[in-house]
Design a protein around this motif. Structure first.
Motif, PDB file in Angstrom:
ATOM      1  N   HIS A  91       4.433  -3.101   1.624  1.00 46.54           N
ATOM      2  CA  HIS A  91       4.839  -3.232   3.109  1.00 46.54           C
ATOM      3  C   HIS A  91       6.124  -3.049   3.337  1.00 46.54           C
ATOM      4  CE1 HIS A  91       3.539  -4.040   7.421  1.00 46.54           C
ATOM      5  NE2 HIS A  91       4.644  -4.073   7.520  1.00 46.54           N
ATOM      6  N   HIS A  93       9.431  -0.557   5.434  1.00 44.45           N
ATOM      7  CA  HIS A  93       9.837   0.630   6.531  1.00 44.45           C
ATOM      8  C   HIS A  93      11.077   1.218   6.235  1.00 44.45           C
ATOM      9  CE1 HIS A  93       6.580  -0.847   9.099  1.00 44.45           C
ATOM     10  NE2 HIS A  93       7.087  -2.149   8.886  1.00 44.45           N
ATOM     11  N   ALA A 135       4.798   1.138   5.587  1.00 45.82           N
ATOM     12  CA  ALA A 135       3.972   0.841   6.860  1.00 45.82           C
ATOM     13  C   ALA A 135       4.253   1.305   8.116  1.00 45.82           C
ATOM     14  CB  ALA A 135       3.981  -0.907   6.689  1.00 45.82           C
ATOM     15  N   LYS A 216      -1.764   3.574   9.755  1.00 41.08           N
ATOM     16  CA  LYS A 216      -1.296   2.299  10.013  1.00 41.08           C
ATOM     17  C   LYS A 216      -1.578   1.955  11.195  1.00 41.08           C
ATOM     18  CE  LYS A 216       1.299  -1.632  10.241  1.00 41.08           C
ATOM     19  NZ  LYS A 216       2.452  -1.818  10.225  1.00 41.08           N
ATOM     20  N   HIS A 277       0.151  -8.704   7.185  1.00 49.87           N
ATOM     21  CA  HIS A 277       0.568 -10.128   7.840  1.00 49.87           C
ATOM     22  C   HIS A 277      -0.580 -11.042   7.769  1.00 49.87           C
ATOM     23  CE1 HIS A 277       3.885  -7.779   9.014  1.00 49.87           C
ATOM     24  NE2 HIS A 277       3.047  -6.940   9.855  1.00 49.87           N
ATOM     25  N   ASP A 349       8.631  -6.162   4.580  1.00 51.44           N
ATOM     26  CA  ASP A 349       8.476  -5.944   5.845  1.00 51.44           C
ATOM     27  C   ASP A 349      10.155  -5.819   6.697  1.00 51.44           C
ATOM     28  OD1 ASP A 349       7.294  -5.075   8.341  1.00 51.44           O
ATOM     29  OD2 ASP A 349       6.875  -7.055   8.903  1.00 51.44           O
TER      30      ASP A 349
HETATM   31 ZN   LIG Z   1       6.009  -3.872   9.106  1.00 51.11          ZN
END
Ligand SMILES: [Zn+2]
Length: 462
Positions: A91, A93, A135, A216, A277, A349
């Motif tokens: 996960h 970005h 993600a 997602k 999460h 994340d």
């Molecule tokens: Zn995220």
């Protein structure tokens, strides 16, 4: 018509040519690398095995505790170090550089995103991650550039645009923007606001068209984001099921950003395979996850006591209040995960600068070991990640020919060699024990000596 016909002609000719070459030509082209004198962690086992590993082309050809006979191979003596699968980030970005959602929406062009993504891709590979699942925010272009060898980076599984409800966690519009006005993020297909199941289908299908390997869906709100309470239950059951339906059309799956237990349970019941999460995880969730053969990925920095002191939280009263209520609700996660273990993959994340994300990745590795110990952490970072990315299925998986995240015969040759024994000293995998206020980290941890992806060596300090 003429053009079309001659194009078909070319295709047919090259197909025939490819068929008529004997298998021998292929064998001659395959280079071999033999790793000797290593302790092998295969991605699953509790113990390392002393042995040798032969790589041929982009695959692992042989794993053995005995000597391997490969006279033509380039030999790399591991000197008693640990050989393990390349790490898998489940996960990230890669396109989102921060520092805030309004800044990215208002002041960032496609060049900024592309340059940031390029640097993030290189950073991840040099930290030992040979595969990254994105993600939200990244489309197929970054993968094409990496796989063509134009830029350096990991195998890449993008989700294209986040799909979320208006006013939810994927809504990048300015406060004053009229409903329905397009955003920078929607024009670049980095985030899309859905108002109905039909919208979810439209944007979901468009994502696959743009190079997504999975979808997602934003089911909950966030702590640092502006409009949305983290407790938000975004999207009707019909909308979540629409996302799952579109993903299934492509043989792929949905990952859902889910915080509250109600959100997690309804996502699982709708057929979501990857809970993101999942902070309200408990034994009921574990039970349903098992039944549905689902996975969870969690950014453990959310449980860091320092979270309440970071400027983005401490200086914004609304965020601070949200962070405090979230911390109270999420307090049981670590104990619940130990009591009722679920298939959990590694998640960082990070949205921010490359320097900040490099620090956060190293800290996330450290927290995994602090909370769950070395073996569980290593499994999380390797074989479970490999299972998750494979959920993208036979049609959408860009790397469908072999397994990822394991050292076994026939798997992709994504391999690290690290100093010492991570079961005794986890820091050799490139951890950092400080998050905010930490010094910038080296481009690649000194203790990671070899980084091989798809049979190609990107780092060798042996
Ligand atoms: Zn995220």
């Amino acid at each position: 018509m003429r053009n079309k016909l001659s194009y078909l002609g070319t295709l047919c000719t090259s197909f025939v040519l490819a068929l008529s070459f004997p298998a021998l030509a292929q064998d001659q082209a395959l280079t071999q690398t033999l790793f000797t004198n290593v302790y092998i962690f295969d991605g699953v086992s509790e113990e390392r095995m002393a042995g040798n590993v032969l790589v041929e082309g982009n695959l692992i050809r042989q794993v053995s505790s005995e000597a391997i006979n490969a006279p033509g191979a380039t030999v790399i003596d591991g000197g008693g170090r640990t050989l393990l699968p390349g790490f898998i980030e489940a996960h990230a970005h890669l396109m989102l550089m921060g520092p805030s959602l309004p800044a990215m929406e208002g002041n960032t062009t496609w060049e900024d995103f592309a340059i940031h993504g390029t640097q993030m891709a290189k950073m991840y590979l040099m930290q030992g991650f040979t595969t990254v699942r994105d993600a939200g925010g990244g489309n197929g272009g970054l993968r094409r550039a990496i796989d063509a060898g134009d830029i350096i980076g990991p195998r890449y599984y993008p989700s294209a645009a986040f799909i979320g409800t208006r006013g939810g966690h994927a809504d990048f519009a300015n406060y004053t923007a009229p409903v329905g006005q397009s955003t920078n993020f929607s024009r670049l297909n980095m985030a899309q606001e859905a108002d109905s199941a039909a919208d979810v289908q439209k944007f979901g299908r468009n994502n696959f068209r743009m190079g997504a390997t999975q979808l997602k869906y934003m089911q909950s709100g966030g702590v640092v984001s502006a409009f949305d309470p983290w407790q938000l239950l975004a999207g009707s059951q019909a909308e979540i099921e629409a996302a799952v339906q579109v993903a299934n059309e492509y043989g792929s799956y949905v990952m859902a950003h889910s915080y509250r237990k109600e959100a997690i349970m309804s996502a699982l019941n709708a057929g979501v395979r990857s809970i993101e999460h999942g902070f309200s995880f408990d034994c009921d969730v574990a039970k349903l996850m098992k039944k549905k053969d689902a996975y969870i990925t969690t950014n453990l920095t959310a449980f860091d006591p320092g979270l309440l002191d970071i400027p983005a939280v401490a200086n914004v009263p609304a965020s601070l209040a949200k962070a405090k209520s979230a911390s109270a609700t999420f307090a049981g996660y670590i104990d619940n995960m130990k009591k009722c273990p679920a298939k959990r993959a590694f998640q960082t994340d990070c949205v921010g600068s490359v320097t900040a994300c490099n620090i956060q990745v190293a800290y996330e590795k450290h927290l995994n070991n602090e909370f769950f110990g070395p073996h569980t952490s290593l499994v999380t970072m390797t074989s479970v990640g490999g299972e998750i990315v494979a959920l993208s299925g036979d049609f959408m998986n860009p790397y469908p020919d072999a397994k990822l995240g394991v050292i076994e015969e026939g798997a992709y040759a994504d391999i690290l060699i690290v100093d010492g024994n991570p079961f005794e000293d986890f820091s050799v995998v490139g951890t950092g024990d400080k998050w905010f206020g930490a010094e910038p980290r080296p481009e690649s941890p000194e203790t990671i000596r070899i980084i091989m992806k798809d049979g190609v060596i990107y780092k060798n300090t042996l």
